[in-house]
Each structure stands twice: as C-alpha cells, then as structure tokens.
Design an enzyme around this catalytic site. Structure first.
Site: not given
Length: 284
Positions: A204, A209, A223
């Site tokens: 991701d 992030n 994450d």
C-alpha cells in the site's frame, strides 16, 4: 466518495469507501477509549474499509490504536507482517491487540516524524517525493524476499479478484479505467508483464504510509497489512500514482529517479489496473 471526487491528501479512494483524515467528531469505539484512559484521543486516518486509526497521547510517548469494524481489515494479518518486517526495516512496535462486538484493535507505539502528506510536506513535494522513492528502494533492498512468508504476487491477487468478479463495477474505478468493461479489464489482467524483480513490497505504497523525519528522511513505514513478495512495480506503480493525488502532476518521474529506475509504462499500467480492481478491504 468516488475517484472523480478525490482531493489532495486522500490517498486512495473510491465509491466503496474513502480514505483520508476523518472528522474530529468521528465515533470513538469503546476499545479505543479503554486503551486511552485519561489521555487525549485524536482520529488521524480513516481507511477504505471504514476503519479508523486514532492517536492516543502526545509527544514521544504517543501511541496509535487502529480500529477495524466487523468485516473490515484483518488486523491479525497486519500484526504478523509488522512482526516479520521489524527485523529488517523500521515499522511500529506492537503494544497490544484485542477484539469485541464493535470490532478489533491493533495498538502500536508511535514512530518519530509525520506522514508525507501533512501540510508541511505537501508544501515541499520535492523533498517528500524524493524521500518516498528512496525509502521504497530501501525497503525493497533490505527485506529478504527469499524468506518472506507473505504473498502479494500477481497470481494470488488476480485469483482474489476473479473470486469476486461478480461484484466488480467500472463506476468504482479510476477514470482512466472506467472506459473498460469488466470483461475487458479482466482479460487484460490475464496477461501480466514479465516480473522485473521480485521483492518484499509494502502493498500500500501510497504517500501517507511513509513517515518523514524533520530533515526529510524516512523515519518509518506504516499500514503494512498487504506486505508481501511481488514484482517491485506493484509498489512503484502505486507510489507514483499517489504523487498525483497528493502533490499534483509532475512528480512521478522524480520519485522513480529517487528510487533509481527508469519509467516502465507497461508494468505501471498493468499494476495500476490490478490495484484498481483489487479488494478495498486490504487497503489500510
């Protein structure tokens, strides 16, 4: 919120849900209140599966409580990935987990720095994008794909898409894919490009992030619920795409330059389509 309504700072978004900074008055689950005790609670991120991450406390002792509603993101999978990744790169330390009738929680210690789409870093996109590219290369070099137990390869992801093909709706997709029918999109995904290099991917790699220290270097990654082995372009395609949503046009090539790789339009297009059709519940 649809892709058409996506605004700067909202990392990855579609009609099935939206991700971004939640309203300060968002519902605070009981488990989050219990974890905080008398300390202040601040919602900092909402994911596409309606889960919310809360900051508890302030300063160097702050911690984060990720809450997922029933049927949302599997936090046990993310916890397993964090434990594995911690031996190789900087990720949050797990402090606890729990579940009740309202959902599940994952509590982690805070890391230094702030995410790469705060107002400060959106005002300095050159430094933020360079850090994201260099940080992604660091992850891909440091985490050993040969011993990673998690799979994010094209066959595994396409298999999950095909299992839910009846629920695919082009209206949910990014505008550049909305002229495709479900049948044509799936047909394109059946013919992946050759793997450039298998690495441990973040899973991701959107800009929020990556955490940045005051000097603009990467201070950690968050994450990692989809972390796993895949072609490195599975991350690069999304990291570069995310620069458009978070900083505006013109930052894809600088990210690739910071990573140290030339553009690859074929792999980029393929992995963006694979991402767009993929399960939103995996996005954190």
């Amino acid at each position: 919120m649809s892709w058409k309504g996506l605004s700067s700072g909202e990392a990855c978004s579609d009609d099935a849900g939206w991700s971004g900074e939640p309203h300060p008055d968002i519902f605070v689950p009981r488990a989050v209140r219990d974890a905080a005790g008398p300390e202040p609670i601040r919602p900092v991120w909402r994911n596409e599966a309606a889960g919310v991450t809360f900051q508890v406390g302030v300063g160097i002792d702050r911690r984060f409580v990720k809450w997922s509603p029933p049927g949302g993101i599997d936090l046990t999978g993310e916890a397993a990935r964090l434990r594995w990744a911690a031996a190789h790169v900087t990720v949050p330390l797990i402090l606890g987990m729990g579940s009740d009738d309202q959902g599940s929680t994952l509590i982690t210690a805070g890391l230094p720095g702030e995410n790469a789409v705060t107002a400060r870093w959106k005002a300095d996109p050159a430094k933020a994008v360079a850090a994201i590219g260099a940080g992604l290369r660091e992850l891909h070099e440091a985490a050993p794909a040969s011993t990673c137990p998690f799979d994010w390869t094209q066959p595994a992801r396409l298999g999950e898409i095909l299992s839910g093909a009846g629920r695919l709706d082009p209206g949910d997709w990014h505008p550049e894919h909305q002229d495709l029918t479900v049948e044509l999109a799936l047909a394109r995904l059946e013919h992946p490009p050759d793997v450039d290099r298998a690495v441990v991917c973040h899973g991701d790699a959107c800009a929020p992030n990556t955490l940045l220290a005051d000097d603009g270097t990467v201070s950690g990654r968050v994450d990692l619920g989809a972390l796993g082995v895949a072609d490195r372009w599975a991350d690069l395609a999304i990291a570069t795409w995310s620069t458009n949503w978070n900083y505006g046009p013109g930052w894809e090539r600088p990210l690739l330059e910071a990573y140290g790789i030339e553009p690859d339009p074929e792999r980029t297009a393929y992995y963006r389509l694979l991402w767009d059709l993929g399960p939103r519940r995996l996005r954190t």
